[in-house]
Design a protein around this motif. Structure first.
Motif, mmCIF file in Angstrom:
data_model
loop_
_atom_site.group_PDB
_atom_site.id
_atom_site.type_symbol
_atom_site.label_atom_id
_atom_site.label_comp_id
_atom_site.label_asym_id
_atom_site.label_seq_id
_atom_site.Cartn_x
_atom_site.Cartn_y
_atom_site.Cartn_z
ATOM 1 N N LEU A 30 -20.718 -25.263 -59.208
ATOM 2 C CA LEU A 30 -20.276 -26.647 -59.333
ATOM 3 C C LEU A 30 -21.134 -27.548 -58.461
ATOM 4 O O LEU A 30 -21.417 -27.203 -57.302
ATOM 5 C CB LEU A 30 -18.806 -26.748 -58.895
ATOM 6 N N ILE A 32 -21.653 -31.781 -57.266
ATOM 7 C CA ILE A 32 -21.165 -33.159 -57.287
ATOM 8 C C ILE A 32 -22.155 -34.011 -56.517
ATOM 9 O O ILE A 32 -22.450 -33.736 -55.343
ATOM 10 C CB ILE A 32 -19.761 -33.288 -56.656
ATOM 11 N N GLU A 36 -20.470 -39.667 -57.637
ATOM 12 C CA GLU A 36 -20.116 -39.125 -58.946
ATOM 13 C C GLU A 36 -18.664 -38.670 -58.971
ATOM 14 O O GLU A 36 -18.109 -38.218 -57.968
ATOM 15 C CB GLU A 36 -21.026 -37.936 -59.272
ATOM 16 N N THR A 37 -18.034 -38.801 -60.127
ATOM 17 C CA THR A 37 -16.689 -38.268 -60.332
ATOM 18 C C THR A 37 -16.767 -37.090 -61.292
ATOM 19 O O THR A 37 -17.245 -37.228 -62.417
ATOM 20 C CB THR A 37 -15.742 -39.342 -60.901
ATOM 21 N N VAL A 38 -16.307 -35.941 -60.824
ATOM 22 C CA VAL A 38 -16.292 -34.724 -61.627
ATOM 23 C C VAL A 38 -14.846 -34.271 -61.751
ATOM 24 O O VAL A 38 -14.108 -34.215 -60.753
ATOM 25 C CB VAL A 38 -17.138 -33.609 -60.982
ATOM 26 N N LEU A 210 -13.776 -35.356 -56.635
ATOM 27 C CA LEU A 210 -13.494 -34.141 -57.392
ATOM 28 C C LEU A 210 -12.051 -34.268 -57.861
ATOM 29 O O LEU A 210 -11.112 -34.194 -57.069
ATOM 30 C CB LEU A 210 -13.675 -32.890 -56.531
ATOM 31 N N ALA A 223 -14.048 -39.569 -65.421
ATOM 32 C CA ALA A 223 -15.074 -38.668 -64.893
ATOM 33 C C ALA A 223 -16.366 -38.766 -65.681
ATOM 34 O O ALA A 223 -16.356 -38.965 -66.894
ATOM 35 C CB ALA A 223 -14.554 -37.226 -64.911
ATOM 36 N N GLU A 224 -17.483 -38.633 -64.953
ATOM 37 C CA GLU A 224 -18.777 -38.544 -65.628
ATOM 38 C C GLU A 224 -18.993 -37.158 -66.229
ATOM 39 O O GLU A 224 -19.564 -37.029 -67.300
ATOM 40 C CB GLU A 224 -19.921 -38.849 -64.647
ATOM 41 N N ARG A 225 -18.519 -36.141 -65.495
ATOM 42 C CA ARG A 225 -18.667 -34.773 -65.976
ATOM 43 C C ARG A 225 -17.334 -34.055 -65.896
ATOM 44 O O ARG A 225 -16.509 -34.330 -65.041
ATOM 45 C CB ARG A 225 -19.725 -34.009 -65.166
ATOM 46 N N VAL A 227 -15.526 -30.110 -65.874
ATOM 47 C CA VAL A 227 -15.666 -28.668 -65.705
ATOM 48 C C VAL A 227 -14.384 -28.020 -66.217
ATOM 49 O O VAL A 227 -13.288 -28.375 -65.773
ATOM 50 C CB VAL A 227 -15.895 -28.290 -64.224
ATOM 51 N N GLN A 237 -18.963 -26.716 -69.003
ATOM 52 C CA GLN A 237 -19.068 -27.941 -68.227
ATOM 53 C C GLN A 237 -20.193 -28.793 -68.785
ATOM 54 O O GLN A 237 -21.144 -28.296 -69.392
ATOM 55 C CB GLN A 237 -19.283 -27.666 -66.746
ATOM 56 N N ALA A 240 -18.524 -35.741 -69.775
ATOM 57 C CA ALA A 240 -17.129 -35.807 -70.209
ATOM 58 C C ALA A 240 -16.995 -36.080 -71.698
ATOM 59 O O ALA A 240 -16.237 -35.411 -72.402
ATOM 60 C CB ALA A 240 -16.388 -36.882 -69.395
#
Length: 575
Positions: A30, A32, A36-38, A210, A223-225, A227, A237, A240
């Protein structure tokens, strides 16, 4: 490319139990970046919260990092000492935990608990700490923050307690914020306020987030991404939008398919159906107190030839509430607090009435008066035509068997000293239902109904995830086969797959036994799926009441329209 703020490689987390070693997390990778927002999504028990707690060094007893690397801004922290971790927590990595009741000190004022964090990290002194506390609470969306800082956790609603935790997590303006289901107890408008605040921090301060959540709409919007975790492993992952619009892994596909959405109609006849083909029960009462006849033909008809439950009769209500008011005296103030103000509604037999509204709107207080946990200040509640205030001891005992609750918080509603088997069997034993072997058989059947394995029987609540605990609470409520279930946020702690199972279970039970539900929720997407009628409450009053179809397609009150506009992921239409 710049190095990530947080880099996790090959993370493995094991727990030592009486039955041996449990591999809770295996080989998680993972990254980050700054700002960034994951989001980590997955069903309850998938390892998402365990991964987050490993990063911050707060694994539960028996848990330890068995392998892998955790680097924060290039610094290895997986083997950091407790003293080193204390310096990291709060200032470098903030935490918003999932459960407000077990993470707030019940004997300390809210302001004191926020102040402790600020003072511990040198971000305030004795002269300005009070002002800093108020600023932190206001940033978390808590109204009248100066007054609230002087109150205790038990004086807050569930949503307000969650906002206090968010204030503590954001107080030190950390570089990374771990938010473990940060809005699960919040209504959609406050949820939007909190998420907007977190988003503002990300943009202005470069704070990374996170986000641990079971809400795919929230993950898609914030979130940008994303998982996706399943059984302790990362199965997919990526960006988004890509993950949610074009999932590749079968498990991700099942998550997206199970996600509720306001764009879909109420669950179909195979899940929810009427108790009788000729039933046309009266609907909810309008805010002016006039009981209106149902304006539309029942949308879901019982299959031809299916027997009619004995409890179902045509054109009747199992509950009728008239002009209900609840006033709480407040010490040290010249005026009392009006929690519920002149509310009138009805629950048709065999149908679902939902009450929605912001935290503090009075919906839970209304439910607790129906359960005879609070005495009304004024007004009448009739169950099966009888005023529940006039029930004698024997009738009250019968009433409590036939009307069962599912409370919002599974952490405080389950006795931590009882095994799961004893918790579910307790109401059967209290009311002397069946023999010992009958009760054991019933408990096992209920575990199957709520999708829990038989191996859970000997475990304790502390050994279960939040979603698993809520399923135990639901099983216990179903144990006595009640006629009416008062559901206070019954699926707010559940991931979408289990949420989907529970909603379908409630639907099957309603169809088979003619059950009635009063459903309290801030999740309008869930309400859209299950409700026949919707009552909208604001500041203790009923502002709008109509069929579910009318509320969601043609809301009349501006407040109702604002609630609908605040639903995360609404525009993405994932369902």
């Amino acid at each position: 490319m710049d190095a990530p703020l947080l880099s996790v490689r090959g993370l493995a987390v094991d727990f030592r139990t009486m039955d041996g070693t449990v591999h809770a997390v295996e080989g998680v990778d993972l990254d980050i970046s700054e700002g960034e927002t994951v989001a980590i999504v997955g069903e309850s028990g998938s390892g998402k919260s365990t991964t987050a707690m490993a990063i911050i060094g707060l694994l539960a007893g028996g848990g330890h990092i068995a392998g892998g690397s955790i680097r924060l801004d290039g610094r290895e922290i997986s083997k950091a000492s407790e003293n080193e971790l204390r310096g990291i927590r709060g200032r470098d990595i903030g935490l918003v935990p999932q459960d407000p009741m077990s993470n707030l000190n019940p004997v300390a004022k809210i302001g004191t608990q926020v102040a402790e964090t600020l003072l511990a990290h040198g971000l305030a002194n004795r002269q300005n700490v009070s002002q800093k506390v108020v600023e932190a609470l206001e940033a978390a969306g808590l109204p009248d923050a100066a007054k609230r800082a002087k109150q205790y956790p038990h004086e807050f609603s569930g949503g307000m307690r969650q906002r206090a935790l968010i204030a503590i997590g954001l107080a030190c303006k950390p570089r990374l914020l771990i938010a473990d289901e940060p809005t699960s107890a919040l209504d959609v408008t406050v949820q939007q306020t909190i998420l907007d605040q977190i988003g503002a921090m990300t943009r202005e301060l470069g704070t990374a987030v996170l986000l641990i959540t079971h809400d795919l709409g929230l993950a898609a919007e914030r979130a940008e991404r994303v998982v996706v975790m399943h059984r302790g492993k990362v199965v997919e992952q990526g960006p988004a939008k890509q993950i949610l619009e074009d999932p590749q892994h079968p498990y991700t596909q099942s998550l997206v398919k199970a996600a509720p959405s306001v764009a879909v109609a109420r669950l179909q006849p195979d899940v929810f159906s009427a108790p009788s083909p000729d039933a046309s029960p009266r609907g909810v009462e309008s805010p002016d107190g006039a009981l209106s006849e149902r304006s539309e033909t029942k949308r879901v008809e019982r299959a031809e030839g299916e027997s009619k439950p004995a409890s179902a009769t045509a054109s009747d209500n199992i509950v009728e509430i008239e002009n209900l008011t609840k006033v709480f005296p407040v010490r040290g103030r010249g005026e009392d607090f009006v929690a519920v103000n002149d509310v009138s509604l009805a629950i048709p037999r065999g149908e679902t009435v939902a009450i929605v509204g912001e935290s503090g709107s009075g919906k839970t207080t209304t439910a607790r008066m129906l359960l005879k946990l609070f005495e009304p200040t004024k007004g009448v509640i009739r169950y099966e035509g009888k005023d529940i205030a006039s029930l004698n001891r024997a009738d009250t005992r019968d009433f409590r068997q036939r009307v069962q609750p599912i409370f919002q918080d599974p952490y405080s509603s389950l006795n931590p000293m009882f095994t799961i088997e004893r918790l579910i069997a307790e109401p059967l034993e209290f009311y002397k239902r069946g023999s010992g072997s009958d009760r054991r058989k019933r408990v096992r059947q209920l575990l199957d109904d709520v999708a829990l394995p038989q191996s859970m029987l000997r475990r304790y609540p502390s050994e279960l995830s939040g979603g698993q605990r809520q399923r135990v609470a639901i099983a216990r409520a179903l144990a006595l086969s009640p006629d009416l279930i008062v559901c206070d946020e019954p699926v707010s702690a559940l991931d979408v797959l289990v949420q989907d199972q529970i909603l379908r279970l409630l639907g099957d039970l309603q169809r088979e036994y003619g059950l009635s539900y009063l459903f309290i929720s801030h999740d309008l997407a869930v309400v859209r799926l299950i409700s026949d009628y919707v009552c909208v409450m604001k500041d203790g009053a009923l502002v709008e009441a109509a069929s579910s179809e009318e509320i969601f397609t043609n809301p009349r009150d501006p407040y109702t329209r604002r609630l609908l506009a605040s639903i995360p992921g609404n525009e993405l239409n994932i369902a």
